[in-house]
Design an enzyme around this catalytic site. Sequence first.
Site, PDB file in Angstrom:
ATOM      1  N   HIS A 116      44.830  35.240  26.757  1.00 27.96           N
ATOM      2  CA  HIS A 116      45.512  36.134  27.699  1.00 27.96           C
ATOM      3  C   HIS A 116      46.954  36.291  27.263  1.00 27.96           C
ATOM      4  O   HIS A 116      47.634  35.305  26.980  1.00 27.96           O
ATOM      5  CB  HIS A 116      45.460  35.543  29.114  1.00 27.96           C
ATOM      6  N   ASP A 122      43.360  38.881  44.778  1.00 30.25           N
ATOM      7  CA  ASP A 122      44.503  39.088  43.871  1.00 30.25           C
ATOM      8  C   ASP A 122      44.787  40.584  43.715  1.00 30.25           C
ATOM      9  O   ASP A 122      45.946  40.989  43.667  1.00 30.25           O
ATOM     10  CB  ASP A 122      44.224  38.456  42.503  1.00 30.25           C
ATOM     11  N   ARG A 154      52.711  42.917  45.954  1.00 31.80           N
ATOM     12  CA  ARG A 154      53.836  42.306  45.209  1.00 31.80           C
ATOM     13  C   ARG A 154      54.551  43.353  44.368  1.00 31.80           C
ATOM     14  O   ARG A 154      55.780  43.364  44.262  1.00 31.80           O
ATOM     15  CB  ARG A 154      53.312  41.187  44.287  1.00 31.80           C
ATOM     16  N   SER A 171      47.691  34.380  40.093  1.00 29.62           N
ATOM     17  CA  SER A 171      47.115  35.699  39.831  1.00 29.62           C
ATOM     18  C   SER A 171      46.393  35.708  38.474  1.00 29.62           C
ATOM     19  O   SER A 171      45.238  36.130  38.368  1.00 29.62           O
ATOM     20  CB  SER A 171      48.252  36.732  39.861  1.00 29.62           C
ATOM     21  N   LYS A 200      41.747  35.050  37.689  1.00 36.20           N
ATOM     22  CA  LYS A 200      40.871  35.971  36.945  1.00 36.20           C
ATOM     23  C   LYS A 200      40.228  35.255  35.750  1.00 36.20           C
ATOM     24  O   LYS A 200      39.094  35.524  35.390  1.00 36.20           O
ATOM     25  CB  LYS A 200      41.678  37.188  36.479  1.00 36.20           C
TER      26      LYS A 200
END
Length: 441
Positions: free
Chosen positions: A83, A162, A169, A184, A188
């Site tokens: 990620h 989320d 947000r 967050s 995932k």
Amino acid sequence: MHSPYEFIAHKQSGKEHPPKEIQTFIERFINHRIPDYQMTAWLMAVYFQGMTFSETEALTSAFINSGRQLTHNGLKLPIGDKHSTGGVGDKITLILAPILAACGIAVPTITGRGLGFTGGTLDKLESLPGMRVNLSLEEIEATTAEFGLAFGAQTNEIVPADQRIYALRDVTATVRSLPLITSSILSKKVAEGIQAIVFDVKCGHGAFMSSYNEAHELAKWLVHVGQLFGLNTSALITKMDTPLGRTVGNWLELEESVQILAGNQDLRDILDLTFALGATLMKQLQFVESRAEAYTRMKDVIRNGLALEKLEAVMMHQSGDLNSFKLLTRGKGDEVHRARASRTVEATISGYLNNFWARDFGFAAILLGAGRQRSDDIINPAAGIRFHCDVEDQINAGDPLFTLYADTNSQLDDAEERLKKSVEIVEEKPERVNLIIDEVS
Ligand code: URA
């Protein structure tokens, strides 16, 4: 459970929530028993007061429990993912995921759209005509089982809490909070049902976290909280001052990725980072004995074409158009998406290229139509920027620096204006920059 009012006031005064109360608060929000204004008041309290690791673990669990998780029963392969916290020209997922899958690591990736000035893998994937990323949970599982790779998106089934909270947000200036970012991102990733993950935490001009210290803190949070969920986690902190590779923009970046996988483009910055992240993940999964073995395996699947075949097979399975993909492999992407307007910007002085400042180029790409100014904007897949030189190159006044692609001349004017001070040419040859600054594991 405290009333929502008391719950918000508790955090506002800097006190720690019991995990169960966090779970209940999120459940009630998902069931529309807590309105958006109370959720945003709580998010603002968290923004200022922070949360402990244990509260962040509870929030991450509550996010995960708001949807379903992928299961990979019967899959014999090790399962991992990478990620990135987001950058400009960052197309590494498109390159690394098929490389890993071709090597024998399953990558059921759930990826996102562009945020702010940074690009998103989903937008790049969707620039291939027909490509479908809104897969159901069962489709992601089945695609992963068949190919060892799937490209999915966050949906109502996967971490919906989320999705709704991130949207709040985004408009209430509460994105930049370590516990909120951590829960967050991690929710995932845990929902993907993976065993290990490597994070590419970027810092610099074109990154979400501009300083090394901020990036290091985020890396520590991601690695630590990830481990609380039984994930084998590590993070590379990498420099994002200059866009990665030679292109910014969705179709241009997909073409560049395909060209790299085809072995036709040997871009040092992208390959260095791709291999470093891949080798780190392979070590975490105990898939290789050494980093050297990991590098050999990754280079082999580029050389023998297996990584490119993997990307093609998965994109075709997800309804991508084969002819368009073939044109990408032949470097003829402009026969699919061609920008109506383009302009090449030249150097006005001679010297050495020190930098194309990444954040400026990210914002310019949005002005060209490659990203969104509002969440409902439609992206022009052909829009973007192609660079004609690299950092350290010797430049003469009049040499082409980059070409802008858009739909209209006025978009080109706006982007060119935005980039007036974004190219740095210096007298002395700059020193080679190592993109990888640190590792947290
Ligand atoms: N990316 C995410 O998915 N969530 C955040 O909070 C920030 C970046």
